[in-house]
Write an enzyme that holds these catalytic residues in place. Sequence first.
Site, PDB file in Angstrom:
ATOM      1  N   CYS A   1       0.945  -1.135  -0.017  1.00 40.28           N
ATOM      2  CA  CYS A   1       0.046   0.094   0.073  1.00 40.28           C
ATOM      3  C   CYS A   1       0.900   1.047   0.103  1.00 40.28           C
ATOM      4  O   CYS A   1       1.662   1.503   1.033  1.00 40.28           O
ATOM      5  CB  CYS A   1      -0.797   0.357   1.301  1.00 40.28           C
ATOM      6  SG  CYS A   1      -1.899   1.723   1.541  1.00 40.28           S
TER       7      CYS A   1
ATOM      8  N   CYS B   1      -0.510   4.336   2.523  1.00 41.52           N
ATOM      9  CA  CYS B   1      -0.378   4.110   4.008  1.00 41.52           C
ATOM     10  C   CYS B   1       0.151   2.481   4.379  1.00 41.52           C
ATOM     11  O   CYS B   1       1.054   2.164   3.998  1.00 41.52           O
ATOM     12  CB  CYS B   1      -1.520   4.371   4.836  1.00 41.52           C
ATOM     13  SG  CYS B   1      -3.281   3.868   3.932  1.00 41.52           S
ATOM     14  N   SER B   2      -0.907   1.721   4.752  1.00 39.13           N
ATOM     15  CA  SER B   2      -0.749   0.435   5.099  1.00 39.13           C
ATOM     16  C   SER B   2      -1.870  -0.599   4.901  1.00 39.13           C
ATOM     17  O   SER B   2      -1.759  -1.625   5.812  1.00 39.13           O
ATOM     18  CB  SER B   2      -0.180   0.401   6.577  1.00 39.13           C
ATOM     19  OG  SER B   2      -0.996   0.987   7.343  1.00 39.13           O
ATOM     20  N   CYS B   3      -2.628  -0.328   4.034  1.00 41.48           N
ATOM     21  CA  CYS B   3      -3.803  -1.119   3.779  1.00 41.48           C
ATOM     22  C   CYS B   3      -3.241  -2.518   3.399  1.00 41.48           C
ATOM     23  O   CYS B   3      -2.166  -3.033   2.782  1.00 41.48           O
ATOM     24  CB  CYS B   3      -4.560  -0.774   2.630  1.00 41.48           C
ATOM     25  SG  CYS B   3      -5.304   1.018   2.911  1.00 41.48           S
TER      26      CYS B   3
HETATM   27 FE    FE Z   1      -3.405   1.935   2.702  1.00 42.61          FE
END
Ligand code: FE
Length: 196
Positions: free
Chosen positions: A104, A107-109
Amino acid sequence: MSGHHDDAPIAAQVRGLEALLEDRGLVDARELDRALEAFLAGSSPAGAARAVARAWTDDDFRRRLLDDANAALPEVRLSMGGGLQEQRLKVVENTAAVHNVIVCTLCSCYPIAVLGPSPTWYKSEAYRSRVVRDPRGVLAEFEFDPGPDVEITVWDASAESRYMVLPRRPEGTEPLDEAELAALVTRNGLIGVAAV
Ligand code: FE
């Protein structure tokens, strides 16, 4: 609480939401605890590994998983919902010609519902920015070389879509049963920074 950042600081967000809802008398804290516990109990790489092993041994399931993962997951007792908002999961299959990696970049999905919490490096700026520009270099740091003739495809998660890699079944595993195959599958293999 939908959106891009919903799985990084999930615990803090859940606590905040819980306090807000309780303040307003909307929900019982124990009800929320139960929903959250059920969600977390069902989420670890073991779940996704089960789906991979089934896909390796059942070609019809493999096709269903690739066509519509959300619809196929319940066949291996998994779900992308788990009491929280359901996200779309796309399973991307490694072949002799193509190797897939997930990230991602914003961000950090991450598909927490089937993979459990993401590793720290997955959320790092270094991984997120570099894997798109230089996937081979990043894979080399994981001591993984997909081979010079293999094309690398990087899949960038979004608020609506999460990805998971279906690794190639290792050679010589014909005698193994589904549970033994599932035990071979690692979290890094499901992210695409390892072969399996
Ligand atoms: Fe994300």
